[in-house]
Design a protein around this motif. Sequence first.
Motif, short mmCIF file in Angstrom:
data_model
loop_
_atom_site.label_atom_id
_atom_site.label_comp_id
_atom_site.label_asym_id
_atom_site.label_seq_id
_atom_site.Cartn_x
_atom_site.Cartn_y
_atom_site.Cartn_z
N ASN A 45 6.22 15.17 -8.75
CA ASN A 45 5.99 16.05 -7.19
C ASN A 45 7.16 16.19 -5.94
O ASN A 45 6.86 16.57 -4.84
CB ASN A 45 4.48 15.87 -6.90
N LEU A 46 7.57 15.12 -6.33
CA LEU A 46 8.73 15.23 -4.93
C LEU A 46 9.99 16.15 -4.95
O LEU A 46 10.42 16.07 -6.73
CB LEU A 46 9.16 13.86 -5.01
N SER A 47 11.09 16.70 -4.51
CA SER A 47 11.82 17.46 -3.76
C SER A 47 13.09 16.21 -4.40
O SER A 47 12.81 14.99 -4.31
CB SER A 47 12.12 18.22 -3.09
N SER A 48 14.14 17.16 -4.61
CA SER A 48 15.55 15.89 -5.78
C SER A 48 15.81 15.77 -4.19
O SER A 48 16.19 14.17 -4.18
CB SER A 48 16.36 17.13 -5.64
N ASP A 49 15.89 15.87 -3.07
CA ASP A 49 16.14 15.60 -1.93
C ASP A 49 15.55 14.77 -1.38
O ASP A 49 15.57 13.16 -0.67
CB ASP A 49 15.91 16.64 -0.85
N ALA A 50 13.74 14.44 -1.86
CA ALA A 50 13.18 13.41 -0.83
C ALA A 50 13.14 12.13 -2.31
O ALA A 50 13.09 11.19 -2.01
CB ALA A 50 11.33 13.57 -1.24
N LEU A 51 13.73 12.45 -3.85
CA LEU A 51 14.05 11.22 -4.41
C LEU A 51 15.23 10.81 -3.96
O LEU A 51 15.33 9.46 -4.39
CB LEU A 51 14.48 12.28 -5.44
N GLU A 52 16.40 11.40 -4.04
CA GLU A 52 17.54 11.04 -3.05
C GLU A 52 17.68 10.03 -1.97
O GLU A 52 17.76 8.83 -1.74
CB GLU A 52 18.68 12.41 -2.79
N TYR A 53 16.49 10.87 -1.38
CA TYR A 53 16.48 9.51 -0.24
C TYR A 53 15.70 8.41 -0.05
O TYR A 53 16.47 7.24 -0.10
CB TYR A 53 15.22 10.67 1.08
N LEU A 54 14.24 8.08 -0.77
CA LEU A 54 14.03 6.99 -1.44
C LEU A 54 15.49 6.38 -2.53
O LEU A 54 15.57 4.81 -2.62
CB LEU A 54 12.92 7.12 -2.71
N ARG A 55 16.00 7.02 -3.23
CA ARG A 55 17.32 6.09 -3.95
C ARG A 55 18.21 5.65 -3.07
O ARG A 55 18.90 4.32 -3.55
CB ARG A 55 18.40 7.39 -4.75
N THR A 56 18.33 5.77 -1.76
CA THR A 56 19.50 5.56 -1.21
C THR A 56 19.12 4.33 0.14
O THR A 56 19.86 3.96 0.72
CB THR A 56 20.21 6.50 -0.22
N LEU A 57 17.84 3.38 -0.26
CA LEU A 57 16.42 3.15 0.60
C LEU A 57 17.23 1.69 0.42
O LEU A 57 17.36 1.26 -0.88
CB LEU A 57 15.61 2.62 0.45
N PRO A 58 17.75 1.03 1.24
CA PRO A 58 18.17 -0.01 0.33
C PRO A 58 17.41 -1.56 0.47
O PRO A 58 15.93 -0.94 1.03
CB PRO A 58 19.25 -0.96 2.39
N VAL A 59 16.86 -2.67 -0.29
CA VAL A 59 16.33 -4.02 -0.66
C VAL A 59 16.19 -4.71 1.13
O VAL A 59 15.05 -5.17 0.81
CB VAL A 59 16.74 -4.11 -1.68
N GLU A 60 17.24 -4.77 1.47
CA GLU A 60 16.96 -5.57 3.10
C GLU A 60 17.72 -5.25 3.86
O GLU A 60 18.83 -4.24 3.74
CB GLU A 60 17.75 -7.06 2.64
N ALA A 61 17.01 -5.31 5.11
CA ALA A 61 18.41 -4.27 6.03
C ALA A 61 18.20 -5.77 7.72
O ALA A 61 16.81 -6.39 7.39
CB ALA A 61 18.20 -3.46 6.61
N SER A 62 18.92 -5.31 8.29
CA SER A 62 18.96 -6.35 9.64
C SER A 62 18.74 -5.79 10.82
O SER A 62 19.74 -4.57 10.63
CB SER A 62 19.90 -7.19 9.17
N ILE A 63 17.49 -6.26 11.73
CA ILE A 63 18.56 -5.58 13.41
C ILE A 63 18.49 -6.33 14.15
O ILE A 63 17.97 -7.46 14.28
CB ILE A 63 16.71 -4.86 13.54
N ASP A 64 20.03 -6.03 14.73
CA ASP A 64 20.93 -7.14 15.28
C ASP A 64 20.13 -8.38 14.56
O ASP A 64 20.43 -8.35 12.93
CB ASP A 64 20.57 -7.02 16.75
N HIS A 65 20.22 -9.20 15.45
CA HIS A 65 19.50 -10.72 15.30
C HIS A 65 18.63 -10.87 15.52
O HIS A 65 18.07 -11.95 15.80
CB HIS A 65 20.71 -11.62 15.79
N HIS A 66 17.55 -9.64 15.78
CA HIS A 66 16.34 -10.26 16.01
C HIS A 66 15.25 -10.46 14.79
O HIS A 66 14.57 -10.81 14.55
CB HIS A 66 15.34 -8.78 16.83
N LEU A 67 16.03 -9.45 13.75
CA LEU A 67 14.97 -9.85 12.43
C LEU A 67 15.34 -8.73 11.03
O LEU A 67 16.18 -8.16 11.40
CB LEU A 67 13.44 -8.68 12.71
N VAL A 68 15.26 -9.17 10.31
CA VAL A 68 15.36 -9.47 8.80
C VAL A 68 14.14 -8.15 8.03
O VAL A 68 12.62 -8.69 7.85
CB VAL A 68 15.56 -10.25 7.94
N ALA A 69 14.60 -7.72 6.82
CA ALA A 69 13.64 -6.84 6.95
C ALA A 69 12.92 -6.36 4.79
O ALA A 69 14.42 -5.72 4.35
CB ALA A 69 13.00 -4.72 7.16
#
Length: 272
Positions: free
Chosen positions: A90-114
């Motif tokens: 039920n998701l469009s190809s665009d929405a699926l591509e958005y999910l596919r490109t999400l990283p498994v880890e991200a840093s916000i400057d030196h403040h936080l790791v997600a």
Amino acid sequence: MRLAIISDIHANVEALRSTLAEISTQNIDHIICLGDIVGYNSDPAQCIDLLRELNALCVAGNHDRAVTGQLSMEGFDYTAAKAIRWTRRNLSSDALEYLRTLPVEASIDHHLVAVHGALHPESGKEIVRLNNDECRRLSFEALVVHPSRARLCAFGHTHQLGIFEFRDGFVQQLKGDQIVLQDDGWYLINPGTVGQPRVADRRATFLVFDSIDKRLTVHRIDYDTSVPFAKTRTIAILPIWAFLPQFVRDSLLRLPRPIRNTLKWIIKTVGI
């Protein structure tokens, strides 16, 4: 900098809208989403659209990566796997591509790791749960040497609100809705869940981190939980009594099947 930290939306757009409405009153610089945007509920596309409109910084959860086929559904229970297959259809190809490109880890400057699940694994950061002291200590060790130099790691996945501190070699969970962070401490923080509560309190939860005041604030948001449950039951993703707290569901599963079936009929009939 003020960061709003949310997690585990699970396609519950009613909960997300209520949460974002509260966030809009908090003078927030950035919204951080710790993954599992989709799964379990019936509005994955709308949730993705809202996050994209607000330019939220998101990492991938295990449900997000399972929907895109980047993660095997092995290990998902029947209900979760059923929701993943429905979401994929039920998701469009665009929405699926958005999910596919999400990283498994991200840093916000030196403040936080997600991350979604845990910081310490070399792979599978979206799968491991920080639900015991041993795993939390491993992620604290990874945080101490993390190249971002952040002293704060935000994680989700457990659906349990929690703030953990590592100081002087000891790990402890901090209580309260206002927490001031210490300069010599490292912190693992979990904002709980926006859209899939697993405790008796059904409110959505999120955290606000103020990097100037070094303060974490817990927010709890009421919304009409009957709406997403009704929609989800209509498309037959969730079990009929999924709206009940976990301990109640566990008790119901121990009842004889004829009694369980009668209870299901009553719930359908009265529209709980």
